[in-house]
Motif scaffolding. Structure first.
Motif, PDB file in Angstrom:
ATOM      1  N   VAL A 204       0.632  -1.620  -0.178  1.00 18.53           N
ATOM      2  CA  VAL A 204      -0.039  -0.049  -0.219  1.00 18.53           C
ATOM      3  C   VAL A 204       0.726   1.250  -0.145  1.00 18.53           C
ATOM      4  N   LYS A 205       0.918   2.204  -1.090  1.00 13.47           N
ATOM      5  CA  LYS A 205       1.588   3.586  -0.867  1.00 13.47           C
ATOM      6  C   LYS A 205       0.923   4.705  -0.151  1.00 13.47           C
ATOM      7  N   ALA A 206       2.106   5.500   0.141  1.00 14.81           N
ATOM      8  CA  ALA A 206       1.557   6.497   1.427  1.00 14.81           C
ATOM      9  C   ALA A 206       0.433   7.508   1.302  1.00 14.81           C
ATOM     10  N   GLY A 207       0.499   7.738  -0.760  1.00 13.47           N
ATOM     11  CA  GLY A 207      -0.368   8.682  -1.500  1.00 13.47           C
ATOM     12  C   GLY A 207      -1.681   8.013  -1.316  1.00 13.47           C
ATOM     13  N   GLY A 208      -1.579   6.644  -1.299  1.00 14.62           N
ATOM     14  CA  GLY A 208      -2.935   5.798  -1.829  1.00 14.62           C
ATOM     15  C   GLY A 208      -2.459   5.113  -2.703  1.00 14.62           C
ATOM     16  N   GLY A 209      -3.430   3.905  -2.564  1.00 12.04           N
ATOM     17  CA  GLY A 209      -3.440   3.037  -4.034  1.00 12.04           C
ATOM     18  C   GLY A 209      -2.443   2.187  -3.408  1.00 12.04           C
ATOM     19  N   VAL A 210      -2.026   1.064  -4.554  1.00  6.32           N
ATOM     20  CA  VAL A 210      -1.355  -0.440  -3.903  1.00  6.32           C
ATOM     21  C   VAL A 210      -0.300  -0.656  -5.314  1.00  6.32           C
ATOM     22  N   VAL A 211       0.481  -1.556  -5.207  1.00  4.24           N
ATOM     23  CA  VAL A 211       0.863  -1.951  -5.354  1.00  4.24           C
ATOM     24  C   VAL A 211       1.517  -3.301  -5.765  1.00  4.24           C
ATOM     25  N   LEU A 212       0.902  -4.509  -6.984  1.00  2.00           N
ATOM     26  CA  LEU A 212       1.665  -6.145  -6.658  1.00  2.00           C
ATOM     27  C   LEU A 212       2.953  -6.118  -7.246  1.00  2.00           C
ATOM     28  N   VAL A 213       3.397  -7.180  -6.341  1.00  2.92           N
ATOM     29  CA  VAL A 213       5.098  -6.973  -6.361  1.00  2.92           C
ATOM     30  C   VAL A 213       5.076  -8.327  -6.569  1.00  2.92           C
ATOM     31  N   GLU A 214       5.772  -8.800  -7.657  1.00  2.00           N
ATOM     32  CA  GLU A 214       5.894 -10.306  -7.577  1.00  2.00           C
ATOM     33  C   GLU A 214       7.648 -10.710  -7.079  1.00  2.00           C
ATOM     34  N   PRO A 215       7.765 -11.775  -5.328  1.00  3.52           N
ATOM     35  CA  PRO A 215       8.721 -11.385  -4.369  1.00  3.52           C
ATOM     36  C   PRO A 215      10.199 -12.450  -5.375  1.00  3.52           C
ATOM     37  N   GLN A 216       9.270 -13.251  -6.352  1.00  5.96           N
ATOM     38  CA  GLN A 216      10.926 -13.972  -7.053  1.00  5.96           C
ATOM     39  C   GLN A 216      11.766 -12.924  -7.582  1.00  5.96           C
ATOM     40  N   ASN A 217      10.573 -12.078  -8.139  1.00 10.51           N
ATOM     41  CA  ASN A 217      12.275 -11.356  -9.051  1.00 10.51           C
ATOM     42  C   ASN A 217      12.343  -9.495  -9.092  1.00 10.51           C
ATOM     43  N   GLY A 218      11.401  -9.326  -7.729  1.00 12.17           N
ATOM     44  CA  GLY A 218      11.127  -7.975  -7.276  1.00 12.17           C
ATOM     45  C   GLY A 218      11.087  -7.634  -7.993  1.00 12.17           C
ATOM     46  N   GLN A 219       9.939  -7.402  -8.903  1.00 13.02           N
ATOM     47  CA  GLN A 219       9.458  -6.638 -10.081  1.00 13.02           C
ATOM     48  C   GLN A 219       7.943  -6.514  -9.599  1.00 13.02           C
ATOM     49  N   ILE A 220       7.433  -5.101 -10.008  1.00 13.58           N
ATOM     50  CA  ILE A 220       5.705  -4.130  -9.557  1.00 13.58           C
ATOM     51  C   ILE A 220       5.578  -5.185 -11.221  1.00 13.58           C
ATOM     52  N   VAL A 221       4.009  -6.202 -10.755  1.00 12.80           N
ATOM     53  CA  VAL A 221       3.009  -6.125 -11.740  1.00 12.80           C
ATOM     54  C   VAL A 221       1.836  -5.757 -11.724  1.00 12.80           C
ATOM     55  N   LYS A 222       1.344  -6.405 -13.052  1.00 13.81           N
ATOM     56  CA  LYS A 222      -0.250  -5.220 -12.675  1.00 13.81           C
ATOM     57  C   LYS A 222      -1.250  -6.836 -12.147  1.00 13.81           C
ATOM     58  N   PRO A 223      -2.160  -6.681 -11.586  1.00  8.30           N
ATOM     59  CA  PRO A 223      -2.985  -7.211 -10.950  1.00  8.30           C
ATOM     60  C   PRO A 223      -4.039  -7.494 -12.740  1.00  8.30           C
ATOM     61  N   ALA A 224      -4.917  -8.775 -12.073  1.00 10.91           N
ATOM     62  CA  ALA A 224      -5.939  -9.432 -13.127  1.00 10.91           C
ATOM     63  C   ALA A 224      -6.772  -9.785 -12.146  1.00 10.91           C
ATOM     64  N   ILE A 225      -8.555 -10.039 -12.621  1.00 15.05           N
ATOM     65  CA  ILE A 225      -9.555 -10.509 -12.025  1.00 15.05           C
ATOM     66  C   ILE A 225      -9.212 -12.369 -11.525  1.00 15.05           C
ATOM     67  N   GLU A 226      -8.689 -13.023 -13.120  1.00 13.75           N
ATOM     68  CA  GLU A 226      -8.121 -14.110 -12.914  1.00 13.75           C
ATOM     69  C   GLU A 226      -6.340 -14.596 -12.981  1.00 13.75           C
ATOM     70  N   GLY A 227      -5.753 -15.988 -13.254  1.00 14.66           N
ATOM     71  CA  GLY A 227      -4.751 -15.945 -13.432  1.00 14.66           C
ATOM     72  C   GLY A 227      -3.720 -15.626 -12.123  1.00 14.66           C
ATOM     73  N   LEU A 228      -2.697 -16.017 -12.614  1.00  9.77           N
ATOM     74  CA  LEU A 228      -1.377 -15.820 -11.545  1.00  9.77           C
ATOM     75  C   LEU A 228      -1.636 -14.181 -11.091  1.00  9.77           C
ATOM     76  N   TYR A 229      -1.737 -13.405 -10.952  1.00 14.87           N
ATOM     77  CA  TYR A 229      -1.771 -12.338 -10.084  1.00 14.87           C
ATOM     78  C   TYR A 229      -3.325 -12.060 -10.317  1.00 14.87           C
ATOM     79  N   GLY A 230      -4.383 -13.237 -10.752  1.00 16.33           N
ATOM     80  CA  GLY A 230      -6.462 -12.745  -9.776  1.00 16.33           C
ATOM     81  C   GLY A 230      -6.574 -12.200  -8.423  1.00 16.33           C
ATOM     82  N   MET A 231      -6.776 -11.431  -8.412  1.00 20.44           N
ATOM     83  CA  MET A 231      -7.704 -11.020  -6.688  1.00 20.44           C
ATOM     84  C   MET A 231      -9.082 -11.236  -7.134  1.00 20.44           C
ATOM     85  N   ASN A 232     -10.081 -11.790  -8.042  1.00 21.17           N
ATOM     86  CA  ASN A 232     -11.256 -12.419  -7.276  1.00 21.17           C
ATOM     87  C   ASN A 232     -10.904 -13.520  -6.607  1.00 21.17           C
ATOM     88  N   GLY A 233     -11.382 -13.553  -5.299  1.00 19.85           N
ATOM     89  CA  GLY A 233     -11.259 -14.108  -4.071  1.00 19.85           C
ATOM     90  C   GLY A 233      -9.671 -14.656  -3.538  1.00 19.85           C
TER      91      GLY A 233
END
Length: 178
Positions: free
Chosen positions: A144-173
């Motif tokens: 969670v960022k200080a100014g509001g909003g969030v960032v998803l991080v892939e810790p295996q490579n230290g990169q910022i990733v884009k959220p998705a509804i389903e799949g690897l970075y799926g946030m649904n459920g």
């Protein structure tokens, strides 16, 4: 025998040099770091618009966040000192009794990387607005960022990733644990 002793000595010196550089880099980052405190209610307000279909647990009363530019520097430190490659793997063994962080199915996989990243942010920099996030297929982190909003991080490579509804970075459920 003497060659082995010299090689071991170089091995130890290389490990100490990396350790010193790591401590200096972390200390400089901590010195420049100005985490912003927020309460759990504010954190929930940041999560709800993006993760309404997720389940999240807010366990602390106060959360310390960092701004977006600091997240990039934080991830650079993670990649440089906590995900060693090549020659750094040898230096790693002088710091830890365990093996370097590398993927090993069912032993050290995505959830272990995500747990370590969360613990590292809290232990080294007192940033606790980092969640362990997991869905049916993968585990990753949400910052969670200080100014509001969030960032998803892939810790295996230290990169910022884009959220998705389903799949690897799926946030649904998905489950988020702060």
């Amino acid at each position: 025998m003497m060659q082995r002793v010299k090689a071991f000595g170089l091995f130890v010196v290389a490990g100490l040099t990396l350790r010193v550089r790591r401590h200096v880099a972390y200390a400089l980052f901590r010195f420049r770091l100005a985490p912003t405190p927020h309460d759990g209610f504010w954190l929930g307000q940041q999560l709800f618009p993006r993760f309404a279909q997720s389940h999240w647990r807010i366990l602390d009363r106060l959360y310390y966040t960092i701004d977006a530019s600091t997240i990039d520097r934080l991830l650079a430190l993670w990649r440089k000192y906590e995900l060693p490659t090549g020659k750094q793997r040898y230096a790693w063994l002088t710091r830890y009794t365990e093996a370097p962080r590398h993927y090993a199915p069912d032993f050290y996989d995505c959830d272990d990387f995500a747990l370590d990243f969360t613990a590292w942010c809290r232990r080294e920099f007192r940033i606790n607005a980092v969640a362990l996030a997991f869905n049916a297929v993968h585990a990753f982190n949400v910052v969670v960022k200080a100014g509001g909003g969030v960032v998803l991080v892939e810790p295996q490579n230290g990169q910022i990733v884009k959220p998705a509804i389903e799949g690897l970075y799926g946030m649904n459920g998905a489950e988020l644990l702060f």
